[in-house]
Design an enzyme around this catalytic site. Structure first.
Site, PDB file in Angstrom:
ATOM      1  CB  CYS A  29     -31.289  44.286 -83.431  1.00  0.00           C
ATOM      2  SG  CYS A  29     -33.034  44.065 -83.070  1.00  0.00           S
ATOM      3  CG  ASP A  47     -47.794  38.631 -79.614  1.00  0.00           C
ATOM      4  OD1 ASP A  47     -46.985  37.779 -79.242  1.00  0.00           O
ATOM      5  OD2 ASP A  47     -47.613  39.372 -80.590  1.00  0.00           O
ATOM      6  CB  CYS A  80     -28.335  38.134 -85.014  1.00  0.00           C
ATOM      7  SG  CYS A  80     -27.968  36.845 -83.808  1.00  0.00           S
ATOM      8  CB  CYS A 126     -24.831  36.730 -76.895  1.00  0.00           C
ATOM      9  SG  CYS A 126     -26.524  36.926 -77.493  1.00  0.00           S
ATOM     10  CB  CYS A 175     -37.829  49.941 -80.381  1.00  0.00           C
ATOM     11  SG  CYS A 175     -37.842  48.527 -81.486  1.00  0.00           S
ATOM     12  CB  CYS A 186     -28.042  43.257 -81.874  1.00  0.00           C
ATOM     13  SG  CYS A 186     -27.491  42.660 -80.271  1.00  0.00           S
ATOM     14  CB  CYS A 236     -37.028  47.821 -87.065  1.00  0.00           C
ATOM     15  SG  CYS A 236     -35.232  47.929 -87.091  1.00  0.00           S
TER      16      CYS A 236
HETATM   17  C1  B12 Z   1     -44.453  44.459 -76.339  1.00  0.00           C
HETATM   18  C2  B12 Z   1     -43.728  43.685 -77.425  1.00  0.00           C
HETATM   19  C3  B12 Z   1     -42.863  44.411 -78.247  1.00  0.00           C
HETATM   20  C4  B12 Z   1     -42.403  45.826 -77.885  1.00  0.00           C
HETATM   21  C5  B12 Z   1     -41.294  45.672 -76.804  1.00  0.00           C
HETATM   22  C6  B12 Z   1     -40.240  44.612 -77.187  1.00  0.00           C
HETATM   23  C7  B12 Z   1     -39.481  43.971 -76.047  1.00  0.00           C
HETATM   24  N1  B12 Z   1     -38.288  43.493 -76.403  1.00  0.00           N
HETATM   25  O1  B12 Z   1     -39.949  43.849 -74.910  1.00  0.00           O
HETATM   26  C8  B12 Z   1     -41.913  46.350 -79.282  1.00  0.00           C
HETATM   27  C9  B12 Z   1     -43.061  47.024 -80.016  1.00  0.00           C
HETATM   28  C10 B12 Z   1     -40.719  47.318 -79.250  1.00  0.00           C
HETATM   29  C11 B12 Z   1     -41.598  45.020 -79.979  1.00  0.00           C
HETATM   30  C12 B12 Z   1     -40.748  44.910 -81.048  1.00  0.00           C
HETATM   31  C13 B12 Z   1     -40.435  43.723 -81.694  1.00  0.00           C
HETATM   32  N2  B12 Z   1     -41.048  42.526 -81.484  1.00  0.00           N
HETATM   33 CO1  B12 Z   1     -42.245  42.210 -80.085  1.00  0.00          CO
HETATM   34  N3  B12 Z   1     -43.408  41.647 -78.624  1.00  0.00           N
HETATM   35  C14 B12 Z   1     -43.927  42.306 -77.627  1.00  0.00           C
HETATM   36  C15 B12 Z   1     -44.779  41.327 -76.783  1.00  0.00           C
HETATM   37  C16 B12 Z   1     -46.230  41.474 -77.236  1.00  0.00           C
HETATM   38  C17 B12 Z   1     -44.667  41.504 -75.268  1.00  0.00           C
HETATM   39  C18 B12 Z   1     -43.222  41.656 -74.724  1.00  0.00           C
HETATM   40  C19 B12 Z   1     -43.203  42.486 -73.481  1.00  0.00           C
HETATM   41  O2  B12 Z   1     -44.155  42.478 -72.719  1.00  0.00           O
HETATM   42  N4  B12 Z   1     -42.119  43.253 -73.269  1.00  0.00           N
HETATM   43  C20 B12 Z   1     -42.040  44.245 -72.204  1.00  0.00           C
HETATM   44  C21 B12 Z   1     -41.312  43.769 -70.915  1.00  0.00           C
HETATM   45  C22 B12 Z   1     -42.111  42.799 -70.088  1.00  0.00           C
HETATM   46  O3  B12 Z   1     -40.064  43.148 -71.295  1.00  0.00           O
HETATM   47  P1  B12 Z   1     -38.835  43.069 -70.297  1.00  0.00           P
HETATM   48  O4  B12 Z   1     -38.885  44.175 -69.325  1.00  0.00           O
HETATM   49  O5  B12 Z   1     -37.638  42.907 -71.150  1.00  0.00           O
HETATM   50  O6  B12 Z   1     -39.159  41.726 -69.517  1.00  0.00           O
HETATM   51  C23 B12 Z   1     -38.166  41.101 -68.758  1.00  0.00           C
HETATM   52  C24 B12 Z   1     -38.528  41.018 -67.290  1.00  0.00           C
HETATM   53  O7  B12 Z   1     -39.798  41.545 -67.023  1.00  0.00           O
HETATM   54  C25 B12 Z   1     -38.410  39.548 -66.969  1.00  0.00           C
HETATM   55  N5  B12 Z   1     -39.630  38.706 -66.889  1.00  0.00           N
HETATM   56  C26 B12 Z   1     -40.866  38.951 -67.396  1.00  0.00           C
HETATM   57  N6  B12 Z   1     -41.683  37.905 -67.156  1.00  0.00           N
HETATM   58  C27 B12 Z   1     -40.956  36.995 -66.472  1.00  0.00           C
HETATM   59  C28 B12 Z   1     -41.320  35.730 -66.008  1.00  0.00           C
HETATM   60  C29 B12 Z   1     -40.335  34.960 -65.357  1.00  0.00           C
HETATM   61  C30 B12 Z   1     -40.712  33.592 -64.881  1.00  0.00           C
HETATM   62  C31 B12 Z   1     -39.014  35.464 -65.190  1.00  0.00           C
HETATM   63  C32 B12 Z   1     -37.970  34.651 -64.521  1.00  0.00           C
HETATM   64  C33 B12 Z   1     -38.673  36.746 -65.675  1.00  0.00           C
HETATM   65  C34 B12 Z   1     -39.646  37.481 -66.299  1.00  0.00           C
HETATM   66  O8  B12 Z   1     -37.703  38.996 -68.087  1.00  0.00           O
HETATM   67  C35 B12 Z   1     -38.119  39.683 -69.223  1.00  0.00           C
HETATM   68  C36 B12 Z   1     -37.196  39.422 -70.418  1.00  0.00           C
HETATM   69  O9  B12 Z   1     -35.881  39.864 -70.165  1.00  0.00           O
HETATM   70  C37 B12 Z   1     -44.163  39.943 -77.206  1.00  0.00           C
HETATM   71  C38 B12 Z   1     -45.119  38.754 -77.091  1.00  0.00           C
HETATM   72  C39 B12 Z   1     -45.193  38.269 -75.656  1.00  0.00           C
HETATM   73  N7  B12 Z   1     -46.390  38.215 -75.103  1.00  0.00           N
HETATM   74  O10 B12 Z   1     -44.183  37.968 -75.049  1.00  0.00           O
HETATM   75  C40 B12 Z   1     -43.709  40.235 -78.646  1.00  0.00           C
HETATM   76  C41 B12 Z   1     -42.451  39.532 -79.158  1.00  0.00           C
HETATM   77  C42 B12 Z   1     -41.368  39.612 -78.098  1.00  0.00           C
HETATM   78  N8  B12 Z   1     -42.014  40.362 -80.326  1.00  0.00           N
HETATM   79  C43 B12 Z   1     -41.572  39.695 -81.282  1.00  0.00           C
HETATM   80  C44 B12 Z   1     -41.020  40.278 -82.464  1.00  0.00           C
HETATM   81  C45 B12 Z   1     -40.815  39.370 -83.663  1.00  0.00           C
HETATM   82  C46 B12 Z   1     -40.693  41.641 -82.479  1.00  0.00           C
HETATM   83  C47 B12 Z   1     -39.911  42.393 -83.579  1.00  0.00           C
HETATM   84  C48 B12 Z   1     -38.770  41.598 -84.192  1.00  0.00           C
HETATM   85  C49 B12 Z   1     -40.920  42.843 -84.673  1.00  0.00           C
HETATM   86  C50 B12 Z   1     -40.320  43.633 -85.833  1.00  0.00           C
HETATM   87  N9  B12 Z   1     -39.678  42.988 -86.809  1.00  0.00           N
HETATM   88  O11 B12 Z   1     -40.455  44.842 -85.889  1.00  0.00           O
HETATM   89  C51 B12 Z   1     -39.377  43.619 -82.774  1.00  0.00           C
HETATM   90  C52 B12 Z   1     -38.014  43.309 -82.135  1.00  0.00           C
HETATM   91  C53 B12 Z   1     -37.517  44.386 -81.220  1.00  0.00           C
HETATM   92  C54 B12 Z   1     -36.553  43.818 -80.211  1.00  0.00           C
HETATM   93  N10 B12 Z   1     -35.264  43.999 -80.417  1.00  0.00           N
HETATM   94  O12 B12 Z   1     -37.017  43.170 -79.243  1.00  0.00           O
HETATM   95  C55 B12 Z   1     -41.578  38.197 -81.022  1.00  0.00           C
HETATM   96  C56 B12 Z   1     -40.157  37.756 -80.681  1.00  0.00           C
HETATM   97  C57 B12 Z   1     -39.736  36.436 -81.304  1.00  0.00           C
HETATM   98  C58 B12 Z   1     -38.358  36.085 -80.839  1.00  0.00           C
HETATM   99  N11 B12 Z   1     -37.620  35.341 -81.629  1.00  0.00           N
HETATM  100  O13 B12 Z   1     -37.955  36.450 -79.763  1.00  0.00           O
HETATM  101  C59 B12 Z   1     -42.617  38.101 -79.815  1.00  0.00           C
HETATM  102  C60 B12 Z   1     -42.333  36.981 -78.822  1.00  0.00           C
HETATM  103  C61 B12 Z   1     -44.008  37.931 -80.461  1.00  0.00           C
HETATM  104  C62 B12 Z   1     -44.308  36.478 -80.880  1.00  0.00           C
HETATM  105  N12 B12 Z   1     -45.407  35.943 -80.403  1.00  0.00           N
HETATM  106  O14 B12 Z   1     -43.586  35.841 -81.608  1.00  0.00           O
HETATM  107  N13 B12 Z   1     -42.275  43.984 -79.399  1.00  0.00           N
HETATM  108  S1  SF4 Z   2     -26.065  40.107 -82.723  1.00  0.00           S
HETATM  109 FE1  SF4 Z   2     -27.013  38.179 -82.016  1.00  0.00          FE
HETATM  110  S2  SF4 Z   2     -25.290  36.982 -81.138  1.00  0.00           S
HETATM  111 FE2  SF4 Z   2     -24.611  39.122 -81.320  1.00  0.00          FE
HETATM  112  S3  SF4 Z   2     -25.074  39.986 -79.300  1.00  0.00           S
HETATM  113 FE3  SF4 Z   2     -26.813  40.450 -80.624  1.00  0.00          FE
HETATM  114  S4  SF4 Z   2     -28.239  38.793 -80.254  1.00  0.00           S
HETATM  115 FE4  SF4 Z   2     -26.283  38.100 -79.455  1.00  0.00          FE
HETATM  116  S1  SF4 Z   3     -32.471  47.531 -84.458  1.00  0.00           S
HETATM  117 FE1  SF4 Z   3     -33.808  46.327 -83.055  1.00  0.00          FE
HETATM  118  S2  SF4 Z   3     -33.921  47.542 -81.187  1.00  0.00           S
HETATM  119 FE2  SF4 Z   3     -33.113  48.885 -82.787  1.00  0.00          FE
HETATM  120  S3  SF4 Z   3     -34.881  49.928 -83.632  1.00  0.00           S
HETATM  121 FE3  SF4 Z   3     -34.608  48.083 -84.890  1.00  0.00          FE
HETATM  122  S4  SF4 Z   3     -35.885  46.475 -83.910  1.00  0.00           S
HETATM  123 FE4  SF4 Z   3     -35.667  48.169 -82.418  1.00  0.00          FE
END
Ligand code: B12
Ligand code: SF4
Ligand code: SF4
Length: 268
Positions: free
Chosen positions: A163, A53, A167, A107, A133, A113, A160
């Site tokens: 979601c 991160d 799954c 999926c 979120c 979710c 939270c």
């Molecule tokens: C900011 C962040 C958050 C934010 C935004 C979440 C999100 N989904 O983006 C908030 C605070 C809401 C959050 C919540 C959670 N998070 Co969080 N979060 C992060 C963090 C630090 C950065 C992610 C980010 O920048 N997102 C914002 C933008 C960039 O996302 P995006 O627009 O969808 O990006 C897309 C495009 O830009 C494109 N893209 C971007 N870069 C690139 C590069 C290439 C080459 C390509 C082709 C495309 C591409 O693809 C992306 C994905 O679709 C990561 C760690 C990390 N450095 O990755 C952890 C991370 C994603 N979180 C994590 C976790 C565990 C959570 C929670 C479950 C925590 C909780 N229990 O409350 C929740 C889940 C919410 C959810 N449903 O996602 C884990 C996920 C593990 C996993 N199995 O996926 C991570 C990876 C942390 C870790 N080191 O383990 N999180």
């Molecule tokens: S609940 Fe899990 S398998 Fe179903 S759509 Fe969401 S991420 Fe995919």
């Molecule tokens: S269910 Fe997933 S996307 Fe919705 S508020 Fe909770 S962590 Fe965020």
């Protein structure tokens, strides 16, 4: 989970040690192994950078392309065998490595979710509105939480899991046996009153080294006040009276909102 006296902390934060530290330690071990594995003449020029991160990389994207799993509609990385209860870390390296094949998206037609998210933060497949979120609201958001999102927060006080809980790929997910990720029983369904009444000194002692420090005492008590408002439990009213007079504006404002919620719940 349904006990109206208690709140919910996301699973990843039940442990004593912050995952950022625990995962980074392991990445450093892998880095050291990599260094030993390359021929002596390449060791000088080998570059490695480890991130949990902490770097400008969206870790799940790199995990997807390196074959760890696919990005689910909930935006989490899912491994076919381990589900999505996993942490990600990245090592960037100048070493030329053969990549694994990206995992196929499994999926299918499932949308559980998206349907389960209580604040409609999942706008559609793979589309998360962070501002809605609960994870963002309870951990990252400073000050007051928008009023229209408070009811959807339910009993959540930190993070939270909804979601991921719904799954199907997490049904058989293994439980970690690593001591650094062992759950602290007091953080599983914590008593809301315990959190709301926590002094600054207690907060620092209880959450030393824990990811929960991130929301600060102010955020955690604000979240507990909102969870009390969502509990339907009028026994919280005297405590909410106290919190409504708290010097922290986000706590007092949330407590006043919670009192109104509890009063309205019993009138209707
Ligand atoms: C900011 C962040 C958050 C934010 C935004 C979440 C999100 N989904 O983006 C908030 C605070 C809401 C959050 C919540 C959670 N998070 Co969080 N979060 C992060 C963090 C630090 C950065 C992610 C980010 O920048 N997102 C914002 C933008 C960039 O996302 P995006 O627009 O969808 O990006 C897309 C495009 O830009 C494109 N893209 C971007 N870069 C690139 C590069 C290439 C080459 C390509 C082709 C495309 C591409 O693809 C992306 C994905 O679709 C990561 C760690 C990390 N450095 O990755 C952890 C991370 C994603 N979180 C994590 C976790 C565990 C959570 C929670 C479950 C925590 C909780 N229990 O409350 C929740 C889940 C919410 C959810 N449903 O996602 C884990 C996920 C593990 C996993 N199995 O996926 C991570 C990876 C942390 C870790 N080191 O383990 N999180
Ligand atoms: S609940 Fe899990 S398998 Fe179903 S759509 Fe969401 S991420 Fe995919
Ligand atoms: S269910 Fe997933 S996307 Fe919705 S508020 Fe909770 S962590 Fe965020």
């Amino acid at each position: 989970m349904n006990d109206p006296d208690r709140g919910w902390i996301a699973r990843y934060a039940w442990s004593r040690e912050d995952y950022h530290d625990a995962v980074l330690r392991r990445l450093k071990q892998v880095e050291a192994t990599l260094r030993q594995a390359v021929p002596a003449e390449l060791q000088q020029s080998l570059i490695t950078r480890s991130y949990v991160d902490t770097g400008p990389v969206v870790e799940r994207v790199y995990a997807k392309y390196s074959g760890v799993g696919w990005i689910g509609k909930n935006t989490c990385l899912i491994n076919q065998k381990k589900g999505s209860w996993l942490f990600l870390g990245v090592i960037l390296t100048s070493l030329e490595l053969a990549p694994d094949m990206p995992a196929p998206d499994r999926c299918g037609t499932c949308t559980r979710c998206i349907e389960a998210c209580p604040t409609d933060a999942l706008l559609g497949p793979h589309q998360l509105d962070s501002n809605r979120c609960i994870s963002y609201l309870t951990i990252e958001k400073r000050g007051s939480i928008p009023e229209d999102l408070r009811a959807g927060m339910g009993s959540h006080v930190f993070g939270c899991d909804i979601c991921q809980d719904v799954c199907p790929w997490n049904r058989k997910a293994p439980i970690s046996t690593m001591p650094e990720f062992e759950a602290r029983p007091e953080l599983v369904n914590p008593a809301l009153a315990w959190i709301a009444e926590m002094s600054g000194e207690e907060f620092r002692a209880i959450f030393r080294g824990s990811p929960i420090r991130r929301t600060k005492r102010s955020g955690l008590r604000r979240n507990a006040a909102i969870a009390m408002g969502n509990s339907g439990n009028r026994q919280f009213l005297p405590l909410l009276d106290q919190l409504a007079a708290d010097e922290d504006e986000s706590v007092s404002q949330s407590a006043r909102w919670a009192k109104t919620q509890l009063t309205m719940a019993t009138e209707s």
